[in-house]
Design an enzyme around this catalytic site. Sequence first.
Site, short mmCIF file in Angstrom:
data_model
loop_
_atom_site.label_atom_id
_atom_site.label_comp_id
_atom_site.label_asym_id
_atom_site.label_seq_id
_atom_site.Cartn_x
_atom_site.Cartn_y
_atom_site.Cartn_z
CG ASP A 445 -2.22 0.70 1.03
OD1 ASP A 445 -2.31 1.51 0.10
OD2 ASP A 445 -3.16 0.46 1.82
CG ASP A 509 -9.32 2.46 -0.48
OD1 ASP A 509 -8.80 1.39 -0.83
OD2 ASP A 509 -8.75 3.28 0.25
C1 GLA Z 1 -5.74 1.98 2.28
C2 GLA Z 1 -6.09 0.82 1.34
C3 GLA Z 1 -7.17 -0.02 1.96
C4 GLA Z 1 -6.72 -0.54 3.30
C5 GLA Z 1 -6.30 0.61 4.19
C6 GLA Z 1 -5.66 0.12 5.47
O1 GLA Z 1 -6.80 2.86 2.37
O2 GLA Z 1 -6.44 1.30 0.08
O3 GLA Z 1 -7.51 -1.09 1.11
O4 GLA Z 1 -5.65 -1.43 3.12
O5 GLA Z 1 -5.38 1.47 3.55
O6 GLA Z 1 -5.24 1.14 6.27
#
Ligand code: GLA
Length: 709
Positions: A445, A509
């Site tokens: 990420d 997301d």
């Molecule tokens: C980001 C990612 C999510 C999740 C969160 C965790 O927003 O895109 O999918 O992994 O971080 O903190």
Amino acid sequence: MAEHLLLHGKTTSVLIAHGDGAPSVVYWGAKIPDTDADAVAAALHRPLAHASIDVEAPVALIPELGSGFFGSPGIKGARPGGGAWAPRFRSVGEPEVGEDHVLLRCADDVAGLAYAIELWLEPGRDVLAFRVTLTNTADAPYSLGRLSLSLPLPTRANEILDFTGRWCDEFHPRRTAWEAGAVINENRRGRSSHDHVAVLFAGTEGFDENHGEVWGFHLGWSGNSRLVAERLSDGRRYLQAGELLFPGEVELAPGEEITSPWLYGVHSVRGLGEASRGFHRYLRDRDSHPSPDDLRKVLLNTWEAVYFKHDVPTLKRLADVAAEVGAERFVLDDGWFPNRNDDTGGLGDWWVDPTKYPNGLDELVDHVVGLGLEFGLWFEPEMVNPDSELYRAHPEWVLQDPAYPEILGRNQLVLNLANDDAYAYVLEHLDRMLTDHAIGYVKWDMNRDHVQPVHAGRAGTRAQTLALYRLLGELTTRHPDVEFESCSSGGGRADFEILRYTKRIWTSDCNDALERQRIQRGFSMLFPPELMGAHVGPHQSHTTRRTHGLGFRGAIAFMGHLGIEWNLLDATEAERKQVAELVALHKQFRPLLHTGDLVRLDSLDDATLTQGVVSEDKREGLFVYARIDTARSSIPDPVQFAHLDPDARYQARILGLPGPGGEFGRTKPQWMQEPSGVTLSGRALMRAGLQPPVLDPESALLFHLTVVD
Ligand code: GLA
């Protein structure tokens, strides 16, 4: 006198002029014969207009201000004191010519610069891939502000489709007329970004999914970028793209060189759909792409199931249910390392939290692996929270200007990976986790933009991007069986270069199935379905608060690399059964979905979106027909399919989707009332179409087409 070279793809040709100054592409479009090379160049030779420079500067691959090109110069830079700011190059030596590539060298001895451009167009493909290496051949440093490549387009390409967006609304299409002047997309976020994705299509007026001539352009780079589409006052159009460099970011020492990111161009005479398929086929042919045998494992991701609340017995039970519904991978998301109970602390301390995992992580890993699932783990390696042991020990490792107060984003700072010690730290900790535990998958990420990124006293996004590639490359070498996913607050890092190291992109997301319709359609312009992370979320979407039935959520996620991101421990028995049916159906069609040709259908009706996949041999197709809104008319229009074999006879059926979806109006169309559907030619399916039933808004169904012999 310029000489001409032709490169041929499957259906496209690129005609290159060289030997007479800066090389340029004279023609890029449908295939032309070799015998036409000089003649086409002669036929396209432009006369002079009044009040112009006496020799028209071409839209060179590196257009030259120094030759009188008044659009965006390909090279921008200067020596200390101001020299060499408008170089003018000449060809050096003979080009290196292969069946599928050309290497052209140029130099400017006055400016003390030289470059080599390589262009690749492989016979079976239709993507032109090219890049340039610039060398400082003088004794003084050269400060470089831009190194971008350009391609001319014909005047008939007079409409542009590019993409804007934001978090949870990625790949938002923007259609504009290409008037005089320039469209400039500049991205300064330190990742390929949600809002300025470096992709642009231009085409003939009214081009759509299956009609019109289209040229597509993409910069394969995960850092900052600048993309220009300009129409000059003399009528010429060109596209240009390259890295966006901050002032002073690149200073070439004497003898030093820099290579630009790869730029990719695709051409299609059959609309946007074929342009996308050209990009998809190109990616699928690369070694870094998952092979068709490497089935994309259905996964369960814990983020929207438990967030930061990690508790081993609960996670074990969740893994049990994941296995029951047919998942093949269990991804433990954010929250497994110390001081990570929310997003205010912990990033950088990449070891297991002893409070949440008193017996170590292997208790869970072993359980998951024992169920026959692969174990995946979330990291955000480029980041550090001020509230972490790492930051307390090494505040000097952050990627910011030390002369100013730090700026936080999601309570975190970027770690300067171009700093050797910081790089070694991250490498060591990730390597240790991957060595010590049976981890088969990493969700990588990256959740914040670069602000005032400084490395070694100058702007540091380029250095950071290169260090990121190095780090991913090193980890892949050490752990060749581990698969990496590119996530960046959803689709904030989606490009062809990150895909050399990763095998999946977390598209967004946003798991709201309605929003996902459009986001995934935009994503599919560039990337094929097997790279598209698509999850069935909870009933109520976490990011929009909308609620959808499982049928609709399933239909949308089904088409990509399927995952479940929902606490199935809260789901009813019936729901779990439906999820299991969905997973089984996905597995049944996975080989088709992940190797077939992606087909987006056009519709006059804004209330429906249809897209699907047709096998390469055109013997099978699967389409999701989604009603995204209430319709203008009470009965929807017939669906006109595309990309089928006109002469083959297809059996068309509706495929039942598990879980509550929409209702089918008062009666179903007659063909749907027959258990065997209807059998008709591909031509009829494409011309006459197939009448869908009346559907509720925010519901979907699947059309399955198979050739009957
Ligand atoms: C980001 C990612 C999510 C999740 C969160 C965790 O927003 O895109 O999918 O992994 O971080 O903190």
